[in-house]
Design an enzyme around this catalytic site. Structure first.
Site, short mmCIF file in Angstrom:
data_model
loop_
_atom_site.label_atom_id
_atom_site.label_comp_id
_atom_site.label_asym_id
_atom_site.label_seq_id
_atom_site.Cartn_x
_atom_site.Cartn_y
_atom_site.Cartn_z
N TYR A 33 -18.54 -22.08 9.45
CA TYR A 33 -18.87 -23.40 10.05
C TYR A 33 -20.15 -23.39 9.39
O TYR A 33 -20.52 -22.97 8.42
CB TYR A 33 -19.83 -22.84 11.95
CG TYR A 33 -21.20 -21.64 11.53
CD1 TYR A 33 -22.58 -22.48 11.63
CD2 TYR A 33 -20.89 -20.57 11.07
CE1 TYR A 33 -23.22 -20.96 10.68
CE2 TYR A 33 -21.90 -19.50 10.78
CZ TYR A 33 -23.20 -19.37 11.37
OH TYR A 33 -24.46 -18.92 10.69
N LYS A 144 -19.86 -17.54 5.39
CA LYS A 144 -20.60 -18.11 6.32
C LYS A 144 -19.22 -18.37 7.95
O LYS A 144 -19.30 -19.17 8.54
CB LYS A 144 -21.51 -19.46 6.86
CG LYS A 144 -22.87 -20.01 7.45
CD LYS A 144 -22.79 -20.80 6.90
CE LYS A 144 -24.70 -21.07 7.68
NZ LYS A 144 -25.25 -20.46 7.91
N GLU A 176 -31.52 -10.09 4.71
CA GLU A 176 -31.80 -11.11 5.10
C GLU A 176 -32.32 -11.59 6.64
O GLU A 176 -32.53 -10.31 7.66
CB GLU A 176 -30.57 -12.58 5.23
CG GLU A 176 -29.28 -12.06 5.91
CD GLU A 176 -28.35 -12.56 5.88
OE1 GLU A 176 -28.47 -14.39 5.09
OE2 GLU A 176 -27.55 -11.80 6.04
N LEU A 200 -26.50 -14.57 2.77
CA LEU A 200 -26.03 -15.70 2.94
C LEU A 200 -26.39 -16.14 2.13
O LEU A 200 -28.32 -16.71 2.51
CB LEU A 200 -25.45 -16.12 4.76
CG LEU A 200 -24.91 -17.98 4.43
CD1 LEU A 200 -23.75 -18.00 3.57
CD2 LEU A 200 -24.92 -18.09 5.47
#
Length: 284
Positions: A33, A144, A176, A200
């Site tokens: 996505y 992702k 992250e 990501l």
């Protein structure tokens, strides 16, 4: 329309949409996505998001049902159907529809989903609170994918603690956040985790780095630790929905607030870029 859902050419209010039970997303979360903000009916950084979307699909050998230009045209068309131009624009592609089997058919056409909902741009001067969580995710965080249970649980834990995000770490190395990138400022330098397979690489992260370089602020894409996070002059969180916000608390301890002038320069640059690109309303 107040909201909009799209599935393989059909669209309606999200609550009216249905999908086949055999869409592989139902069995395996088999897809990728992307998403981004829209202001004045203008989707921010659309080219960058679509490029990443197609790259992620390619890494999982998903056969895209359209070209990049066709997808961008579709998204812009769907945006114009909404009652407001300030939106969150989400899109995903799943491997296709087939009877459940771990192996996927070679000729399985992919399914394209789009979801639009109203959303205002964040107020960057607002402070956010964070918690830290051990990063137990798999080793393909650079893709992702739709497999987000660890992020869902971390985000829920943050919410229950009265916080807005959770910072992941692996053996003390900060990676992250549950659905954002995390960065620190120390002695005038922006430190951000390297774009390896443990994070990501966010589009908002790329824009933060670009704006810092334009401002003459040094950028170091190197790993940093939890201790360095807590001792940082400022802690930044970037994403397509947060743009570039700063934290004043992590795990109940005060953080940041030591370089307010530099923080303001960075946030002003990020906000100005966003407002400039989305400043003119597109025709509907």
């Amino acid at each position: 329309m107040k909201t909009l859902g799209y599935y393989n050419g059909r669209y309606d209010e999200i609550d009216n949409m249905t999908i086949p039970m055999n869409d592989r997303v139902c069995w395996f979360g088999d897809g990728v996505y992307d998403a981004g903000p829209c202001r004045n009916y203008h989707i921010f950084a659309l080219d960058e998001h679509v490029d990443r979307f197609f790259n992620n699909a390619g890494l999982l050998k998903i056969q895209m049902p359209c070209t990049k230009e066709e997808l961008k045209a579709l998204l812009n068309d769907l945006v114009r159907k909404m009652d407001t131009g300030d939106l969150f624009v989400y899109y995903q592609v799943t491997r296709g529809t087939a009877v459940r089997s771990h192996e996927f058919p070679a000729d399985c056409p992919a399914n394209l989903w789009v979801m639009l909902k109203p959303q205002k741009a964040p107020e960057l001067t607002a402070k956010i609170k964070l918690i830290t969580v051990e990063d137990t995710r798999f080793f393909h965080c650079n893709i992702k994918t739709l497999n987000l249970i660890p992020s869902v649980m971390a985000a829920q834990k943050a919410s229950e603690a009265g916080c807005q995000e959770a910072i992941f770490h692996r053996s003390g190395r900060v990676t992250e956040c549950a659905h954002s990138n995390c960065h620190i400022i120390k002695e005038g330098i922006l430190y951000t985790a390297p774009a390896d397979n443990l994070i990501l690489p966010g589009i908002a992260r790329a824009h933060l780095i670009s704006n810092c370089k334009k401002l003459g602020i040094p950028v170091s894409e190197t790993p940093y630790t939890l201790k360095e996070l807590m001792d940082a002059d400022e802690v930044l969180v970037t994403s397509s929905t947060k743009l570039c916000m700063s934290a004043d608390e992590i795990d109940g301890r005060p953080v940041g607030g030591k370089a307010p002038g530099l923080l303001k320069r960075i946030q002003d640059a990020v906000k100005s870029e966003f407002l400039e690109e989305t400043g003119t309303a597109l025709g509907r």
